[in-house]
Design a protein around this motif. Structure first.
Motif, short mmCIF file in Angstrom:
data_model
loop_
_atom_site.label_atom_id
_atom_site.label_comp_id
_atom_site.label_asym_id
_atom_site.label_seq_id
_atom_site.Cartn_x
_atom_site.Cartn_y
_atom_site.Cartn_z
N UNK A 1 -15.04 -5.16 5.86
CA UNK A 1 -15.75 -5.44 7.12
C UNK A 1 -15.00 -6.48 7.94
N UNK A 2 -14.41 -7.47 7.29
CA UNK A 2 -13.61 -8.46 8.03
C UNK A 2 -12.43 -7.78 8.71
N UNK B 1 -9.60 -2.20 0.47
CA UNK B 1 -10.00 -2.99 1.64
C UNK B 1 -9.31 -2.46 2.89
N UNK B 2 -8.01 -2.20 2.77
CA UNK B 2 -7.25 -1.69 3.92
C UNK B 2 -7.73 -0.30 4.31
N UNK B 3 -7.93 0.57 3.32
CA UNK B 3 -8.34 1.95 3.60
C UNK B 3 -9.70 1.99 4.29
N UNK B 4 -10.70 1.32 3.70
CA UNK B 4 -12.05 1.35 4.28
C UNK B 4 -12.09 0.61 5.61
N UNK B 5 -11.37 -0.52 5.70
CA UNK B 5 -11.34 -1.25 6.96
C UNK B 5 -10.67 -0.47 8.07
N UNK B 6 -9.56 0.18 7.75
CA UNK B 6 -8.84 0.95 8.75
C UNK B 6 -9.62 2.18 9.19
N UNK B 7 -10.43 2.74 8.29
CA UNK B 7 -11.16 3.96 8.61
C UNK B 7 -12.38 3.72 9.49
N UNK B 8 -12.94 2.49 9.47
CA UNK B 8 -14.22 2.26 10.13
C UNK B 8 -14.16 1.32 11.33
N UNK B 9 -12.98 0.86 11.75
CA UNK B 9 -12.92 -0.10 12.87
C UNK B 9 -13.44 0.44 14.20
N UNK B 10 -13.39 1.76 14.47
CA UNK B 10 -13.92 2.22 15.77
C UNK B 10 -15.39 1.88 16.01
N UNK B 11 -16.18 1.69 14.94
CA UNK B 11 -17.58 1.31 15.13
C UNK B 11 -17.68 -0.02 15.87
N UNK B 12 -16.85 -0.98 15.48
CA UNK B 12 -16.82 -2.28 16.17
C UNK B 12 -16.25 -2.14 17.58
N UNK B 13 -15.18 -1.37 17.71
CA UNK B 13 -14.52 -1.23 19.01
C UNK B 13 -15.48 -0.67 20.05
N UNK B 14 -16.22 0.35 19.71
CA UNK B 14 -17.16 0.96 20.65
C UNK B 14 -18.28 -0.01 21.02
N UNK C 1 -24.00 -10.92 19.21
CA UNK C 1 -25.27 -10.39 18.71
C UNK C 1 -25.12 -8.98 18.15
N UNK C 2 -24.60 -8.01 18.91
CA UNK C 2 -24.42 -6.68 18.31
C UNK C 2 -23.40 -6.66 17.18
N UNK C 3 -22.40 -7.56 17.24
CA UNK C 3 -21.41 -7.63 16.17
C UNK C 3 -22.06 -8.06 14.86
N UNK C 4 -22.95 -9.06 14.91
CA UNK C 4 -23.65 -9.52 13.71
C UNK C 4 -24.52 -8.42 13.13
N UNK C 5 -25.20 -7.69 13.99
CA UNK C 5 -26.08 -6.62 13.53
C UNK C 5 -25.29 -5.50 12.87
N UNK C 6 -24.22 -5.07 13.52
CA UNK C 6 -23.42 -3.97 12.98
C UNK C 6 -22.70 -4.39 11.70
N UNK C 7 -22.41 -5.69 11.56
CA UNK C 7 -21.71 -6.16 10.37
C UNK C 7 -22.56 -5.98 9.12
N UNK C 8 -23.86 -6.23 9.21
CA UNK C 8 -24.72 -6.05 8.05
C UNK C 8 -24.74 -4.59 7.61
N UNK C 9 -24.79 -3.69 8.59
CA UNK C 9 -24.78 -2.26 8.27
C UNK C 9 -23.44 -1.86 7.67
#
Length: 303
Positions: free
Chosen positions: A100-101, A166-179, A218-226
């Motif tokens: 997630x980081x 960590x790299x695989x999962x992080x690299x695969x899911x970063x668009x959620x934060x970007x959007x 605010x949305x970053x904190x919420x999405x981070x828990x998910x």
């Protein structure tokens, strides 16, 4: 500062919600016991000198044939289930938070840049995010895992499995934060304080990171828990499919996988206890995230 936090409406609302503080207590307890594993665990599952294959599939202490040395029994390799469970939960949590980081670092940078500058840069970055979203985490894991094992061998893969996941999962899911960040930036950059910052001559980088970014947290904190819960589930799923942590390096997913073949032979505890731990961990994170989302959304939170 501590007194201000205790007197804050956030802390007051938190204490009034039994589901929020209950899930927080459970989560903190799991974090504490997992990261204290080297101190509180009865055995070290990484020390092969202390493992005896003759103790394999020993039942829990309350069942016939169980013993006080192995309160939750042993797995198919003779490792103490309680100790292996604590060490395995620590690995899963490290992978979840680490992924997630990495997601946040990539996604926030891409979202801020594309949302603030717009134009062709925004189009290129968002199309890259769309392309990334078309590839599942499992597909990325297969691709990177196969390349790494072919290039460096299985022994190296076992040694570097944690940072690789960590790299695989992080690299695969970063668009959620970007959007999410991009949508917040598009709304924030039209406000008066951003125009005032431009008028006084502040550089774009300073405006983005010092003025706009704090208002997107605010949305970053919420999405981070998910995303933490999703990352832990992704690790467990990948390990269960044989694409994540190897059996010799326990995680919740690899423990469930290693015991799945024995569940119908009577050694149900090898899979059941890691499965329960995974469900409790994910449930605590999701419940805490749901409360945080409702609290930070004034349209949903009723106090």
């Amino acid at each position: 500062m501590i007194k201000r936090f205790i007197d804050s409406y956030f802390f007051y609302s938190f204490l009034r919600d039994p589901m929020a503080w209950g899930s927080f207590v459970v989560l903190v307890s799991l974090l504490f016991v997992s990261f204290s594993a080297p101190v509180i665990a009865p055995h070290n599952p990484y020390d092969t000198a202390t493992i005896d294959i003759m103790n394999a599939e020993t039942p829990p202490v309350w069942m016939h044939g169980g013993g006080a040395d192995f309160p939750l029994g042993t797995d198919s390799q003779g490792r103490d289930m309680l100790s292996t469970l604590l060490y395995g939960m620590r690995v899963s949590i490290i992978i979840g938070f680490g992924a997630v980081i990495l997601q946040a670092l990539i996604g926030i940078f891409v979202g801020l840049t594309s949302g603030y500058f717009g134009g062709k840069l925004e189009t290129i970055l968002m199309r890259l995010a769309d392309v990334q979203l078309s590839f599942s985490t499992y597909m990325v894991a297969i691709f990177f895992g196969a390349i790494f094992q072919s290039a460096f061998g299985m022994a190296s893969y076992e040694q570097y499995a944690v940072p690789l996941l960590i790299i695989v999962i992080g690299f695969a899911e970063w668009p959620q934060y970007a959007r999410t960040v991009r949508a917040s930036v598009l709304a924030e950059k039209k406000k008066e304080y951003v125009e005032a910052a431009r008028v006084i001559g502040l550089r774009p980088g300073r405006i983005m990171w010092r003025h706009i970014f704090p208002n997107t947290l605010t949305p970053v904190l919420v999405i981070s828990t998910v995303q933490v819960a999703n990352a832990i589930m992704s690790e467990a799923a990948l390990s269960f499919l044989g694409l994540g942590m190897p059996v010799t390096r326990p995680s919740l997913g690899s423990l469930i996988k290693s015991g799945f073949d024995y569940i119908f032979s009577g050694s149900w505890w090898i899979t059941l206890f890691p499965g329960i731990s995974l469900v409790v961990l994910i449930l605590a994170i999701n419940l805490l995230g749901d409360w945080l989302r409702d609290f930070l959304n004034p349209k949903l939170y009723k106090g």
